[in-house]
Design a protein around this motif. Structure first.
Motif, PDB file in Angstrom:
ATOM      1  N   CYS A 168      27.812  41.726  48.087  1.00  0.00           N
ATOM      2  CA  CYS A 168      28.339  42.713  46.560  1.00  0.00           C
ATOM      3  C   CYS A 168      30.453  42.460  47.227  1.00  0.00           C
ATOM      4  O   CYS A 168      30.291  42.296  48.071  1.00  0.00           O
ATOM      5  N   ILE A 169      30.579  42.371  45.872  1.00  0.00           N
ATOM      6  CA  ILE A 169      31.901  43.048  45.862  1.00  0.00           C
ATOM      7  C   ILE A 169      32.457  43.888  45.612  1.00  0.00           C
ATOM      8  O   ILE A 169      31.761  44.187  44.756  1.00  0.00           O
ATOM      9  N   THR A 170      33.100  44.514  45.983  1.00  0.00           N
ATOM     10  CA  THR A 170      33.452  45.996  45.728  1.00  0.00           C
ATOM     11  C   THR A 170      33.377  46.664  43.946  1.00  0.00           C
ATOM     12  O   THR A 170      34.194  45.704  43.213  1.00  0.00           O
ATOM     13  N   ALA A 171      33.374  47.158  43.108  1.00  0.00           N
ATOM     14  CA  ALA A 171      33.565  47.403  42.056  1.00  0.00           C
ATOM     15  C   ALA A 171      34.747  48.339  42.020  1.00  0.00           C
ATOM     16  O   ALA A 171      35.768  47.863  40.801  1.00  0.00           O
ATOM     17  N   GLU A 172      35.496  48.634  42.775  1.00  0.00           N
ATOM     18  CA  GLU A 172      36.882  48.978  42.594  1.00  0.00           C
ATOM     19  C   GLU A 172      37.757  47.851  42.138  1.00  0.00           C
ATOM     20  O   GLU A 172      38.873  48.066  41.959  1.00  0.00           O
ATOM     21  N   LEU A 173      37.064  46.548  42.809  1.00  0.00           N
ATOM     22  CA  LEU A 173      38.450  45.208  42.451  1.00  0.00           C
ATOM     23  C   LEU A 173      38.292  45.384  41.288  1.00  0.00           C
ATOM     24  O   LEU A 173      39.050  44.758  40.385  1.00  0.00           O
ATOM     25  N   HIS A 174      37.812  45.901  39.777  1.00  0.00           N
ATOM     26  CA  HIS A 174      37.990  46.323  38.810  1.00  0.00           C
ATOM     27  C   HIS A 174      39.441  46.761  38.006  1.00  0.00           C
ATOM     28  O   HIS A 174      39.799  46.535  37.301  1.00  0.00           O
ATOM     29  N   ASN A 175      39.579  48.095  39.637  1.00  0.00           N
ATOM     30  CA  ASN A 175      41.387  48.455  38.916  1.00  0.00           C
ATOM     31  C   ASN A 175      41.870  47.083  39.470  1.00  0.00           C
ATOM     32  O   ASN A 175      43.457  47.515  39.741  1.00  0.00           O
ATOM     33  N   TYR A 176      41.704  46.256  39.756  1.00  0.00           N
ATOM     34  CA  TYR A 176      42.962  45.410  41.187  1.00  0.00           C
ATOM     35  C   TYR A 176      42.448  43.895  40.455  1.00  0.00           C
ATOM     36  O   TYR A 176      41.642  43.655  41.452  1.00  0.00           O
ATOM     37  N   PRO A 177      42.506  43.545  39.658  1.00  0.00           N
ATOM     38  CA  PRO A 177      41.363  42.142  38.641  1.00  0.00           C
ATOM     39  C   PRO A 177      41.784  41.226  39.601  1.00  0.00           C
ATOM     40  O   PRO A 177      41.094  39.866  39.470  1.00  0.00           O
ATOM     41  N   GLU A 178      43.130  41.227  40.179  1.00  0.00           N
ATOM     42  CA  GLU A 178      44.434  39.821  40.549  1.00  0.00           C
ATOM     43  C   GLU A 178      43.323  39.713  41.965  1.00  0.00           C
ATOM     44  O   GLU A 178      43.346  38.326  42.567  1.00  0.00           O
ATOM     45  N   GLN A 179      41.787  40.772  42.537  1.00  0.00           N
ATOM     46  CA  GLN A 179      41.744  40.323  43.769  1.00  0.00           C
ATOM     47  C   GLN A 179      40.372  39.839  43.693  1.00  0.00           C
ATOM     48  O   GLN A 179      39.576  39.896  44.828  1.00  0.00           O
ATOM     49  N   ILE A 180      39.833  39.320  42.695  1.00  0.00           N
ATOM     50  CA  ILE A 180      38.116  39.415  42.311  1.00  0.00           C
ATOM     51  C   ILE A 180      38.318  38.027  42.543  1.00  0.00           C
ATOM     52  O   ILE A 180      37.104  37.738  42.946  1.00  0.00           O
ATOM     53  N   THR A 181      38.415  37.244  42.261  1.00  0.00           N
ATOM     54  CA  THR A 181      38.808  35.454  42.088  1.00  0.00           C
ATOM     55  C   THR A 181      38.541  35.608  44.053  1.00  0.00           C
ATOM     56  O   THR A 181      37.626  34.947  44.176  1.00  0.00           O
ATOM     57  N   GLY A 182      38.863  35.953  44.415  1.00  0.00           N
ATOM     58  CA  GLY A 182      39.000  35.559  46.118  1.00  0.00           C
ATOM     59  C   GLY A 182      38.290  36.236  46.993  1.00  0.00           C
ATOM     60  O   GLY A 182      37.556  35.679  47.532  1.00  0.00           O
ATOM     61  N   ALA A 183      37.703  37.488  45.956  1.00  0.00           N
ATOM     62  CA  ALA A 183      36.707  38.872  47.142  1.00  0.00           C
ATOM     63  C   ALA A 183      35.306  37.295  46.727  1.00  0.00           C
ATOM     64  O   ALA A 183      34.213  37.415  47.814  1.00  0.00           O
ATOM     65  N   VAL A 184      35.291  36.924  45.488  1.00  0.00           N
ATOM     66  CA  VAL A 184      34.083  36.570  45.147  1.00  0.00           C
ATOM     67  C   VAL A 184      34.384  34.471  45.637  1.00  0.00           C
ATOM     68  O   VAL A 184      33.623  33.978  46.317  1.00  0.00           O
ATOM     69  N   LYS A 185      35.810  33.893  45.653  1.00  0.00           N
ATOM     70  CA  LYS A 185      35.294  32.612  46.650  1.00  0.00           C
ATOM     71  C   LYS A 185      35.479  33.049  48.142  1.00  0.00           C
ATOM     72  O   LYS A 185      34.921  32.478  49.208  1.00  0.00           O
ATOM     73  N   HIS A 186      35.410  34.220  48.673  1.00  0.00           N
ATOM     74  CA  HIS A 186      35.161  34.445  50.418  1.00  0.00           C
ATOM     75  C   HIS A 186      33.044  34.953  50.624  1.00  0.00           C
ATOM     76  O   HIS A 186      33.225  33.833  51.070  1.00  0.00           O
ATOM     77  N   LEU A 187      32.669  34.971  49.208  1.00  0.00           N
ATOM     78  CA  LEU A 187      31.749  35.076  49.476  1.00  0.00           C
ATOM     79  C   LEU A 187      30.978  33.948  49.630  1.00  0.00           C
ATOM     80  O   LEU A 187      29.999  33.652  49.846  1.00  0.00           O
ATOM     81  N   ILE A 188      31.296  32.885  48.423  1.00  0.00           N
ATOM     82  CA  ILE A 188      31.345  31.714  48.621  1.00  0.00           C
ATOM     83  C   ILE A 188      31.110  31.202  49.664  1.00  0.00           C
ATOM     84  O   ILE A 188      29.590  29.861  49.861  1.00  0.00           O
TER      85      ILE A 188
END
Lengths: 180, 186
Positions: free
Chosen positions: B15-35
């Motif tokens: 999981c990435i934190t759901a709080e990133l919904h308030n900071y969508p610019e950080q979502i792609t990087g967080a998902v890429k890290h898990l990938i």
């Protein structure tokens, strides 16, 4: 008071937001304070008869009801001396065109918060092209999911990362257009 | 929840934190890290996350990485399915959506996450154009329904309920599971 306290203060807030020092709630509180200040200053400024440095029509695109960013830009533009006509949220292309026709602004500003609604900016710009009026206006776009690449792809004159950038870009582009 | 219900013990949800919904610019990087982590372990990957405001950057990254994602622009959309969600949107543009997760964590993610606990005066700026709160439920849980109703009251919105179950996400995970099962057999 306008330049040093209200606009100056909001500029610092904008920089701190960009740098991760302040967050959305603090930005909104500051914007509320500026809104209150502008309400007091607006009639006083009108009495001075000072001419605006340009005119902007701004609205959030069709399908989108989010207006926090749009309102910030409108307020900062007004603070910088622009006349701002805010046509609201969920704006279809017909209403954008009608506002351009009615107000004859220098700038059209479009805002979107959703990935699903931001492509509508291209619909508006393409319609302006079809009607042969695209080059009559400076078109600025902004919103959380946008980026420079998107702004270029839809054919905007500029992508504004935040309200301060919008003001700087607007001043520069209006001055360049008038000098041409 | 879906993995447990289906006995997919070989799936490891990250999981990435759901709080990133308030900071969508950080979502792609967080998902890429898990990938990156999953790829380093030679694992098959499926992303169960909406675009959620990345402006297409999540999909661009996933395409470059060759990773599949559940369809949908918003994470709450894949619990109802795209067509049903479109109907909700057309019926009332000013709809604020909750899922089971968002209902459970409403106070943390919405009230505190958006600063409304300390600054309730900001409520009209955030929600002034919203008319309705729609709880798209994954489970039939009266306690969660009551919590969602209370959330609607806090925001001053009409309340509606829709049971979507696991929706498109369940179907997409089933399909992914079948695909990797075939690949493992081969």
């Amino acid at each position: 008071m306008l330049n040093e306290a209200l606009v100056g203060g909001m500029t610092i807030v904008g920089i701190d937001f960009r740098d991760g020092i302040l967050f959305v709630p603090e930005v909104l509180s500051a914007a509320n304070a500026m809104k209150g200040g502008m309400a007091i200053l607006r009639p006083l400024l009108a009495e001075t008869g000072a001419e605006s440095i340009g005119k902007m029509v701004i609205g959030t695109v069709k399908g989108d009801i989010h207006d926090i960013g749009k309102n910030l830009v409108a307020m900062m533009m007004e603070g910088a001396g622009f006349e701002v006509i805010d046509i609201g949220i969920n704006i279809p292309v017909e209403d954008y065109l009608a506002a351009l026709e009615e107000h004859k602004p220098d700038i059209l500003g479009m805002s979107a918060l959703l990935t699903t609604t931001m492509p509508y900016m291209k619909v508006v710009i393409d319609t302006m092209k079809e009607k042969g009026i695209r080059d009559d206006y400076i078109v600025l776009v902004g919103g959380a999911p946008l980026n420079q690449e998107f702004g270029d792809a839809v054919g905007a004159c500029g992508y504004c990362r935040d309200a301060a950038v919008a003001v700087d870009m607007a001043k520069e582009m209006v001055a360049a257009r008038r000098a041409a | 929840m879906i993995s447990k219900a289906n006995g997919w013990e070989h799936l490891q949800p990250q999981c990435i934190t759901a709080e990133l919904h308030n900071y969508p610019e950080q979502i792609t990087g967080a998902v890429k890290h898990l990938i990156d982590i999953a790829k380093s372990k030679d694992q098959e990957i499926f992303v169960a996350y909406g675009d959620c405001g990345t402006g297409g950057q999540l999909d661009a990254m996933l395409e470059a990485e060759g990773v599949e994602r559940v369809p949908g622009s918003h994470c709450y959309e894949f619990f109802s399915g795209g067509e049903v969600f479109e109907q909700f949107n057309e019926a009332e543009l000013g709809t604020f959506y909750l899922t089971d997760f968002l209902t459970r964590h409403f106070d943390r993610l919405v009230i505190r996450g958006m600063g409304l606990e300390d600054k309730p005066e900001l409520m009209p700026m955030y929600f002034g154009h919203y008319k309705k709160l729609l709880y798209i439920a994954q489970t039939n849980d009266p306690k969660l329904q009551e919590m969602a109703r209370q959330a609607a009251d806090k925001l001053g919105l009409e309340y509606e309920y829709y049971y979507g179950g696991t929706g498109v996400l369940g179907d997409a995970l089933l399909s992914f599971n079948q695909r990797i099962a075939v690949e493992l057999k081969d």
